[in-house]
Design a protein around this motif. Structure first.
Motif, PDB file in Angstrom:
ATOM      1  N   ASN A 152       5.835   0.288 -15.482  1.00 18.18           N
ATOM      2  CA  ASN A 152       5.209   1.543 -15.083  1.00 18.18           C
ATOM      3  C   ASN A 152       6.207   2.688 -14.915  1.00 18.18           C
ATOM      4  OD1 ASN A 152       2.699   2.887 -14.287  1.00 18.18           O
ATOM      5  ND2 ASN A 152       3.695   3.088 -12.294  1.00 18.18           N
ATOM      6  N   SER A 153       7.489   2.367 -14.825  1.00 16.74           N
ATOM      7  CA  SER A 153       8.480   3.426 -14.576  1.00 16.74           C
ATOM      8  C   SER A 153       9.662   3.264 -15.527  1.00 16.74           C
ATOM      9  CB  SER A 153       8.960   3.361 -13.123  1.00 16.74           C
ATOM     10  OG  SER A 153       9.927   4.336 -12.873  1.00 16.74           O
ATOM     11  N   ASP A 154      10.167   4.392 -16.021  1.00 21.76           N
ATOM     12  CA  ASP A 154      11.305   4.387 -16.935  1.00 21.76           C
ATOM     13  C   ASP A 154      12.637   4.487 -16.201  1.00 21.76           C
ATOM     14  OD1 ASP A 154       9.556   4.254 -19.085  1.00 21.76           O
ATOM     15  OD2 ASP A 154       9.391   6.449 -19.208  1.00 21.76           O
ATOM     16  N   SER A 155      12.604   4.889 -14.936  1.00 22.01           N
ATOM     17  CA  SER A 155      13.843   5.061 -14.178  1.00 22.01           C
ATOM     18  C   SER A 155      14.289   3.755 -13.552  1.00 22.01           C
ATOM     19  CB  SER A 155      13.652   6.115 -13.085  1.00 22.01           C
ATOM     20  OG  SER A 155      12.727   5.666 -12.126  1.00 22.01           O
ATOM     21  N   ALA A 156      15.572   3.665 -13.256  1.00 23.35           N
ATOM     22  CA  ALA A 156      16.125   2.451 -12.652  1.00 23.35           C
ATOM     23  C   ALA A 156      15.572   2.256 -11.242  1.00 23.35           C
ATOM     24  CB  ALA A 156      17.647   2.541 -12.621  1.00 23.35           C
ATOM     25  N   ILE A 157      15.418   3.353 -10.505  1.00 25.47           N
ATOM     26  CA  ILE A 157      14.893   3.251  -9.141  1.00 25.47           C
ATOM     27  C   ILE A 157      13.436   2.798  -9.167  1.00 25.47           C
ATOM     28  CG2 ILE A 157      14.325   4.548  -7.060  1.00 25.47           C
ATOM     29  CD1 ILE A 157      16.723   6.317  -7.578  1.00 25.47           C
ATOM     30  N   GLY A 158      12.659   3.378 -10.096  1.00 25.28           N
ATOM     31  CA  GLY A 158      11.258   2.982 -10.207  1.00 25.28           C
ATOM     32  C   GLY A 158      11.110   1.528 -10.584  1.00 25.28           C
ATOM     33  N   GLN A 159      11.960   1.056 -11.498  1.00 25.46           N
ATOM     34  CA  GLN A 159      11.908  -0.345 -11.889  1.00 25.46           C
ATOM     35  C   GLN A 159      12.308  -1.259 -10.733  1.00 25.46           C
ATOM     36  OE1 GLN A 159      10.716  -1.055 -14.940  1.00 25.46           O
ATOM     37  NE2 GLN A 159      10.621  -3.182 -14.241  1.00 25.46           N
ATOM     38  N   LEU A 160      13.267  -0.795  -9.934  1.00 25.82           N
ATOM     39  CA  LEU A 160      13.680  -1.569  -8.761  1.00 25.82           C
ATOM     40  C   LEU A 160      12.533  -1.691  -7.767  1.00 25.82           C
ATOM     41  CD1 LEU A 160      15.865  -2.967  -7.071  1.00 25.82           C
ATOM     42  CD2 LEU A 160      16.509  -0.709  -6.182  1.00 25.82           C
ATOM     43  N   VAL A 161      11.784  -0.590  -7.578  1.00 27.67           N
ATOM     44  CA  VAL A 161      10.631  -0.625  -6.679  1.00 27.67           C
ATOM     45  C   VAL A 161       9.579  -1.601  -7.192  1.00 27.67           C
ATOM     46  CG1 VAL A 161       8.708   0.721  -5.759  1.00 27.67           C
ATOM     47  CG2 VAL A 161      11.000   1.706  -5.811  1.00 27.67           C
ATOM     48  N   ASN A 162       9.320  -1.550  -8.502  1.00 25.61           N
ATOM     49  CA  ASN A 162       8.346  -2.470  -9.112  1.00 25.61           C
ATOM     50  C   ASN A 162       8.757  -3.920  -8.888  1.00 25.61           C
ATOM     51  OD1 ASN A 162       6.853  -0.332 -10.020  1.00 25.61           O
ATOM     52  ND2 ASN A 162       7.632  -0.407 -12.110  1.00 25.61           N
ATOM     53  N   ASN A 163      10.015  -4.212  -9.161  1.00 27.83           N
ATOM     54  CA  ASN A 163      10.505  -5.580  -9.013  1.00 27.83           C
ATOM     55  C   ASN A 163      10.454  -6.042  -7.566  1.00 27.83           C
ATOM     56  OD1 ASN A 163      11.018  -5.547 -11.731  1.00 27.83           O
ATOM     57  ND2 ASN A 163      13.222  -5.151 -11.521  1.00 27.83           N
ATOM     58  N   THR A 164      10.744  -5.126  -6.648  1.00 29.19           N
ATOM     59  CA  THR A 164      10.702  -5.474  -5.230  1.00 29.19           C
ATOM     60  C   THR A 164       9.296  -5.866  -4.807  1.00 29.19           C
ATOM     61  OG1 THR A 164      12.523  -3.945  -4.766  1.00 29.19           O
ATOM     62  CG2 THR A 164      11.168  -4.639  -2.903  1.00 29.19           C
ATOM     63  N   VAL A 165       8.303  -5.084  -5.250  1.00 32.29           N
ATOM     64  CA  VAL A 165       6.911  -5.377  -4.906  1.00 32.29           C
ATOM     65  C   VAL A 165       6.505  -6.742  -5.423  1.00 32.29           C
ATOM     66  CG1 VAL A 165       4.523  -4.702  -5.320  1.00 32.29           C
ATOM     67  CG2 VAL A 165       6.213  -2.967  -4.772  1.00 32.29           C
ATOM     68  N   ARG A 166       6.794  -7.008  -6.688  1.00 27.90           N
ATOM     69  CA  ARG A 166       6.316  -8.234  -7.324  1.00 27.90           C
ATOM     70  C   ARG A 166       7.028  -9.475  -6.791  1.00 27.90           C
ATOM     71  NH1 ARG A 166       7.541  -8.000 -12.908  1.00 27.90           N
ATOM     72  NH2 ARG A 166       5.676  -9.159 -13.514  1.00 27.90           N
ATOM     73  N   ILE A 224       0.836  -1.204   0.000  1.00 21.51           N
ATOM     74  CA  ILE A 224       0.000   0.000   0.000  1.00 21.51           C
ATOM     75  C   ILE A 224       0.869   1.252   0.000  1.00 21.51           C
ATOM     76  CG2 ILE A 224      -1.629   1.357   1.346  1.00 21.51           C
ATOM     77  CD1 ILE A 224      -2.856  -1.244   2.319  1.00 21.51           C
ATOM     78  N   ALA A 225       1.910   1.254   0.823  1.00 15.31           N
ATOM     79  CA  ALA A 225       2.784   2.421   0.909  1.00 15.31           C
ATOM     80  C   ALA A 225       3.439   2.717  -0.438  1.00 15.31           C
ATOM     81  CB  ALA A 225       3.842   2.200   1.987  1.00 15.31           C
ATOM     82  N   ILE A 226       3.939   1.665  -1.104  1.00 14.58           N
ATOM     83  CA  ILE A 226       4.629   1.867  -2.385  1.00 14.58           C
ATOM     84  C   ILE A 226       3.647   2.283  -3.470  1.00 14.58           C
ATOM     85  CG2 ILE A 226       5.938   0.726  -4.210  1.00 14.58           C
ATOM     86  CD1 ILE A 226       7.247  -0.995  -2.084  1.00 14.58           C
ATOM     87  N   SER A 227       2.515   1.560  -3.580  1.00 13.11           N
ATOM     88  CA  SER A 227       1.559   1.862  -4.647  1.00 13.11           C
ATOM     89  C   SER A 227       0.922   3.232  -4.456  1.00 13.11           C
ATOM     90  CB  SER A 227       0.473   0.783  -4.712  1.00 13.11           C
ATOM     91  OG  SER A 227      -0.240   0.694  -3.485  1.00 13.11           O
ATOM     92  N   SER A 228       0.628   3.612  -3.215  1.00 15.71           N
ATOM     93  CA  SER A 228       0.037   4.937  -2.974  1.00 15.71           C
ATOM     94  C   SER A 228       1.043   6.043  -3.281  1.00 15.71           C
ATOM     95  CB  SER A 228      -0.444   5.053  -1.524  1.00 15.71           C
ATOM     96  OG  SER A 228       0.627   4.881  -0.612  1.00 15.71           O
ATOM     97  N   ALA A 229       2.312   5.820  -2.906  1.00 11.94           N
ATOM     98  CA  ALA A 229       3.338   6.815  -3.208  1.00 11.94           C
ATOM     99  C   ALA A 229       3.516   6.969  -4.718  1.00 11.94           C
ATOM    100  CB  ALA A 229       4.669   6.410  -2.567  1.00 11.94           C
ATOM    101  N   MET A 230       3.484   5.843  -5.437  1.00 10.29           N
ATOM    102  CA  MET A 230       3.612   5.892  -6.893  1.00 10.29           C
ATOM    103  C   MET A 230       2.410   6.598  -7.518  1.00 10.29           C
ATOM    104  SD  MET A 230       5.094   2.052  -7.610  1.00 10.29           S
ATOM    105  CE  MET A 230       5.063   2.261  -9.382  1.00 10.29           C
ATOM    106  N   ALA A 231       1.200   6.334  -6.988  1.00 12.20           N
ATOM    107  CA  ALA A 231      -0.004   6.957  -7.536  1.00 12.20           C
ATOM    108  C   ALA A 231      -0.013   8.462  -7.278  1.00 12.20           C
ATOM    109  CB  ALA A 231      -1.248   6.300  -6.926  1.00 12.20           C
ATOM    110  N   ILE A 232       0.374   8.858  -6.070  1.00 14.21           N
ATOM    111  CA  ILE A 232       0.406  10.287  -5.741  1.00 14.21           C
ATOM    112  C   ILE A 232       1.463  11.000  -6.584  1.00 14.21           C
ATOM    113  CG2 ILE A 232       0.931  11.946  -3.914  1.00 14.21           C
ATOM    114  CD1 ILE A 232      -0.254   9.910  -1.927  1.00 14.21           C
TER     115      ILE A 232
END
Length: 361
Positions: free
Chosen positions: A223-237, A118-126
């Motif tokens: 959902n993200s073009d940046s390396a950090i964003g992709q890392l967050v996505n991979n961490t969640v999944r 929830i924390a990650i997805s809400s932060a990404m949505a905001i």
């Protein structure tokens, strides 16, 4: 969602009230007091089918996250890491022999992962909203594109499955220092569940809009073009896939035990018969794996479980116990509520099944 939570709270109170008045300390025993051995057998069968369905759902989610999925011409990438796949498979097999008390660890992990998710997805949505990159959201269904109002009922079984915890009421109640606190524990759990489900659904829809998948984890791939964003996505999944791999053996433990008690009641304890234990475990793993491959996504499993076994365990069986009233403690309003709950459960399940068959046809 709120209506289902209220009905769940009512039916749980039915079970707790009759547990206090009777001698049984299990759901199957409670049904046996009211309907004899057939009632107990009905609960066992529903529990086995529900657990088998949950195992299949877990495998489908793990497969979607690791191998990817495709919907509406859009390819969602997975992670073709052989090492990770092998690790998940090894954990599933190895932990089949783990003691059942390890459930407390997986439960703590599941709540932690839900909060992190929830924390990650809400932060990404905001953040996406701030940058003007959020998807357009519809507040009402689009009935113009071959969608019927009856299709709304197909969401009910999914929500029912999400709130179907009646089988765990008695084991948890027995571990409380004051069994009377179980009612408060149930209401707190329902409130937390509503908050989690709503938050994930809202922020997920805000992020992905019409492209959202029935398994939202699949959307966290591009959902993200940046390396950090992709890392967050991979961490969640990947973390959630690992969590499911850890929980899988616990549910398999319960399923295997119920099947063994039903088929081999006169045989020695399963833990002492290694050959029977191994054969039964391999058969169950092969069955769940095969069905998970055949079924395209988790939506169909949620629909089936929520329209059949889960609705029986959550609404029909508790209502039937009140109407049977073997202890003579039901009030008139309890019986009226029990009748309404049973009728609503049957009608919504029938409409959901018919709507799904119509769509498939």
């Amino acid at each position: 969602m709120f209506m289902i939570a209220v009905l769940v709270d009512i039916t749980v109170e039915f079970l707790l009230r009759y547990t206090q008045s009777g001698k049984s300390t299990t759901y199957a025993g409670l049904m046996a007091e009211s309907f004899g051995s057939l009632g107990s057998l009905a609960v066992q069968i529903c529990v086995m089918v529900t657990n088998l369905g949950c195992l299949i759902i877990y495998l489908i989610i793990i497969g979607d996250v690791l191998c990817g999925n495709e919907s509406g011409g859009t390819l969602h990438l997975g992670h073709s890491m052989v090492e990770l796949s092998c690790l998940c498979y090894t954990l599933c097999c190895a932990l089949c022999y783990a003691p059942i008390d390890s459930l407390r660890h997986s439960s703590a992990i599941s709540i932690l992962l839900a909060v992190v998710f929830i924390a990650i997805s809400s932060a990404m949505a905001i953040y996406a909203f701030w940058k003007g990159k959020t998807q357009n959201m519809r507040l009402l269904p689009d009935f113009a594109n071959q969608v019927s109002i009856f299709d709304l009922f197909t969401t009910v079984p999914v929500l029912v499955t999400g709130f179907g915890f009646h089988v765990n009421i008695h084991p948890i109640r027995s571990e409380l220092s004051r069994p009377s606190d179980m009612s408060y524990a149930v209401r707190i759990s329902l409130a937390i569940s509503i908050a989690i489900y709503f938050s994930i659904g809202f922020f997920g829809y805000m992020l992905f809009g019409e492209s959202i998948m029935s398994d939202i984890l699949v959307n966290f791939d591009q959902n993200s073009d940046s390396a950090i964003g992709q890392l967050v996505n991979n961490t969640v999944r990947l973390s959630y896939a690992m969590h499911l791999a850890l929980v899988f053996p616990v549910i398999n433990f319960s399923l295997r035990t119920n099947i063994d008690e039903l088929l081999f009641a006169k045989k020695p304890v399963l833990a002492k018969d290694k050959s029977r234990f191994t054969i039964l475990t391999c058969l169950l793993l092969a069955l769940t794996y095969t069905i998970a491959i055949v079924i395209p996504n988790i939506w169909y499993l949620f629909q089936f479980l929520g329209s059949t076994t889960v609705v029986c365990l959550s609404f029909i069986f508790p209502g039937a116990i009140v109407l049977r009233d073997v202890h003579g403690i039901s009030r008139r309003k309890d019986k009226v509520m029990a009748i309404l709950v049973i009728i609503m459960a049957i009608l919504t399940s029938m409409i959901a099944i018919a709507a799904n068959l119509w769509t498939v046809g």
